[in-house]
Design an enzyme around this catalytic site. Structure first.
Site, PDB file in Angstrom:
ATOM      1  CB  CYS A  38       1.811  16.104  70.013  1.00 17.36           C
ATOM      2  SG  CYS A  38       1.207  17.340  71.148  1.00 17.36           S
TER       3      CYS A  38
ATOM      4  CG  HIS B  19       3.872  21.031  63.205  1.00 11.49           C
ATOM      5  ND1 HIS B  19       4.471  20.532  64.342  1.00 11.49           N
ATOM      6  CD2 HIS B  19       3.460  22.291  63.506  1.00 11.49           C
ATOM      7  CE1 HIS B  19       4.420  21.446  65.301  1.00 11.49           C
ATOM      8  NE2 HIS B  19       3.823  22.528  64.827  1.00 11.49           N
ATOM      9  CB  CYS B  20       6.408  15.570  61.012  1.00 16.16           C
ATOM     10  SG  CYS B  20       7.955  16.201  61.693  1.00 16.16           S
TER      11      CYS B  20
ATOM     12  CB  CYS C 125       9.390  13.796  57.215  1.00 10.43           C
ATOM     13  SG  CYS C 125       8.504  14.311  58.710  1.00 10.43           S
TER      14      CYS C 125
ATOM     15  CE  LYS D 234      12.374  12.506  64.302  1.00 13.71           C
ATOM     16  NZ  LYS D 234      12.005  12.955  62.961  1.00 13.71           N
TER      17      LYS D 234
ATOM     18  CB  SER E 104      22.213  17.654  63.101  1.00  9.90           C
ATOM     19  OG  SER E 104      21.075  17.858  63.919  1.00  9.90           O
TER      20      SER E 104
ATOM     21  NE  ARG F 261       9.008  18.913  63.758  1.00  7.91           N
ATOM     22  CZ  ARG F 261       9.981  19.342  62.979  1.00  7.91           C
ATOM     23  NH1 ARG F 261      11.194  18.859  63.132  1.00  7.91           N
ATOM     24  NH2 ARG F 261       9.752  20.225  62.045  1.00  7.91           N
TER      25      ARG F 261
ATOM     26  CB  CYS G 270       8.868  18.776  59.113  1.00  4.15           C
ATOM     27  SG  CYS G 270      10.295  17.676  58.992  1.00  4.15           S
TER      28      CYS G 270
ATOM     29  NE  ARG H  10      13.523  19.985  64.785  1.00  2.00           N
ATOM     30  CZ  ARG H  10      12.867  19.812  65.927  1.00  2.00           C
ATOM     31  NH1 ARG H  10      12.579  20.858  66.678  1.00  2.00           N
ATOM     32  NH2 ARG H  10      12.484  18.602  66.298  1.00  2.00           N
TER      33      ARG H  10
ATOM     34  CE  LYS I 273      16.337  11.943  63.830  1.00  2.00           C
ATOM     35  NZ  LYS I 273      15.313  12.475  63.016  1.00  2.00           N
TER      36      LYS I 273
HETATM   37  N1  LIG Z   1      11.319  14.669  60.573  1.00  2.00           N
HETATM   38  C1  LIG Z   1      12.425  15.175  59.928  1.00  2.00           C
HETATM   39  C2  LIG Z   1      13.737  14.738  60.464  1.00  2.00           C
HETATM   40  N2  LIG Z   1      14.402  13.699  59.934  1.00  2.00           N
HETATM   41  C3  LIG Z   1      15.612  13.606  60.577  1.00  2.00           C
HETATM   42  C4  LIG Z   1      15.688  14.606  61.535  1.00  2.00           C
HETATM   43  C5  LIG Z   1      16.838  14.902  62.446  1.00  2.00           C
HETATM   44  C6  LIG Z   1      18.174  14.533  61.911  1.00  2.00           C
HETATM   45  C7  LIG Z   1      19.325  15.181  62.574  1.00  2.00           C
HETATM   46  O1  LIG Z   1      19.209  15.930  63.568  1.00  2.00           O
HETATM   47  O2  LIG Z   1      20.439  14.957  62.081  1.00  2.00           O
HETATM   48  C8  LIG Z   1      14.501  15.314  61.487  1.00  2.00           C
HETATM   49  C9  LIG Z   1      14.222  16.484  62.345  1.00  2.00           C
HETATM   50  C10 LIG Z   1      13.119  16.430  63.296  1.00  2.00           C
HETATM   51  O3  LIG Z   1      12.365  15.465  63.392  1.00  2.00           O
HETATM   52  O4  LIG Z   1      12.937  17.455  63.976  1.00  2.00           O
HETATM   53 ZN   LIG Z   2      -0.217  18.244  72.405  1.00  2.00          ZN
HETATM   54 ZN   LIG Z   3       9.433  15.795  60.006  1.00  2.56          ZN
END
Ligand SMILES: NCc1[nH]cc(CCC(=O)O)c1CC(=O)O
Ligand SMILES: [Zn+2]
Ligand SMILES: [Zn+2]
Length: 329
Positions: free
Chosen positions: A223, A131-132, A122, A199, A279, A221, A124, A209, A252
């Site tokens: 969108c 952002h990702c 990713c 996800k 998390s 996120r 981010c 985060r 997830k």
């Molecule tokens: N894109 C990054 C990513 N990869 C895994 C998680 C979350 C993992 C967790 O909460 O343990 C996230 C955060 C998100 O998308 O905001």
């Molecule tokens: Zn939007």
């Molecule tokens: Zn990300």
């Protein structure tokens, strides 16, 4: 008076009979431990939102992993955490040769020959805006550029020796693009592609985060991550990613989304299904255990049994170190 068919208890009165009623149990090879790797070589920084988890410098990873590997740790998933000054518009540090992820892959491959080394893919944690993907000037996602950049990052992880890449960015078409890249570069036969297919845009990522220092500086996120109630979109994303060449499908978060795990298992009966106990789930269970509200071991093992029952074959969890003590095989 009960009828013959109303008698269930006799079928699980004895512990052996109870095991007959359950899915085959998950073993240690089904666990993936997410680890946070800092770009400060000697760091061991406590993550207050994830008690017991740290941001580790590459030079100190051994301190974390030697005892776990000895207990049967089979698999890790690397998350890079660069210091803020090094972030930019395209997430250069995601795959910089001196960056935390490439350094960690190389170290782990050389130090632990049997460890399965996987990487979250990713942007981010590496972009200034958090952002990702890569953004247009107006702040909207540039899906095309993002997918190209994510493919480059995944290929650089493969080149460094990763056994598995797991894109969590949620751009449209990235699974197909990464699979094609792996094929073109000759990696497709040794690098496994696990898609974060279903996800959801979830409040349960809050503690992560803070850990990865990857909160968006503006907007959210929604969108590119799925609306929590959107079963139909999740099913379409699962089918699409399977058709684009995902070797495994991930759902997830975990516990509130077990219906989606069951959907994934039914849509993709011949692929491993992974679930990420994220998390926020870790934090809830941890704090409930700490306050004496629930017994931690019992509740974590119960969550694992339920993941399996729903159809999961792989579980990504911050409780992996504890589970290595609690599980027999
Ligand atoms: N894109 C990054 C990513 N990869 C895994 C998680 C979350 C993992 C967790 O909460 O343990 C996230 C955060 C998100 O998308 O905001
Ligand atoms: Zn939007
Ligand atoms: Zn990300």
């Amino acid at each position: 008076m009960s009828t013959i068919s109303s008698i269930l208890h006799s079928g699980y009165h004895h512990p052996v009979q109870r095991t007959w009623q359950c899915q085959p149990s998950l073993t240690k090879t089904g666990l993936i431990y997410p680890i946070f790797v800092s770009d400060i070589d000697h760091a061991k920084e406590a993550i207050s939102s994830l008690p017991g988890q740290y941001r580790w410098g590459v030079r100190r990873l051994q301190e974390l992993l030697d005892p776990l590997v000895a207990k049967g740790l089979a698999s890790v998933m690397i998350f890079g955490v660069p210091t803020n000054g090094n972030k930019d518009a395209v997430g250069t540090l995601a795959d910089h040769p001196e960056g935390p992820v490439i350094q960690a892959i190389q170290f782990l491959r050389q130090k632990y020959p049997d460890l399965h080394v996987s990487c979250d893919v990713c942007l981010c944690a590496y972009t200034v805006h958090g952002h990702c993907g890569i953004l247009h000037d107006d702040g909207t996602l540039n899906n095309h550029q993002s997918t190209a950049r994510l493919t480059e990052v995944a290929l650089n992880y493969a080149r460094a020796g990763a056994h598995m890449v797991a894109p969590s960015d949620m751009m449209d078409g990235r699974i197909g693009a990464i699979k094609q890249g792996l094929l073109d570069e000759g990696f497709a036969h040794r690098v496994f592609l696990m898609s974060y297919s279903a996800k959801f845009a979830s409040a349960f990522y809050g503690p992560f985060r803070e850990a990865a220092q990857s909160s968006p500086t503006f907007g959210d996120r929604k969108c590119y991550q799925l609306p929590p109630g959107a079963r139909g979109l999740a099913r379409r994303a699962i089918l699409r990613d399977m058709q684009e060449g995902a070797d495994a499908i991930m759902v997830k978060p975990g516990m509130p989304y077990l219906d989606i795990v069951r959907d994934a298992k039914e849509l993709c009966p011949d692929r491993p299904i992974a679930i990420y106990q994220v998390s926020g789930e870790f934090a809830m269970l941890y704090h409930a255990g700490e306050q004496g509200v629930m017994d931690l071991k019992t509740s974590v093992l119960e969550s694992l049994a339920c993941f399996q029952r729903a159809g999961a074959t792989v579980v990504i969890t911050y409780f992996t170190p504890e589970l290595l003590d609690w599980m027999e095989h």
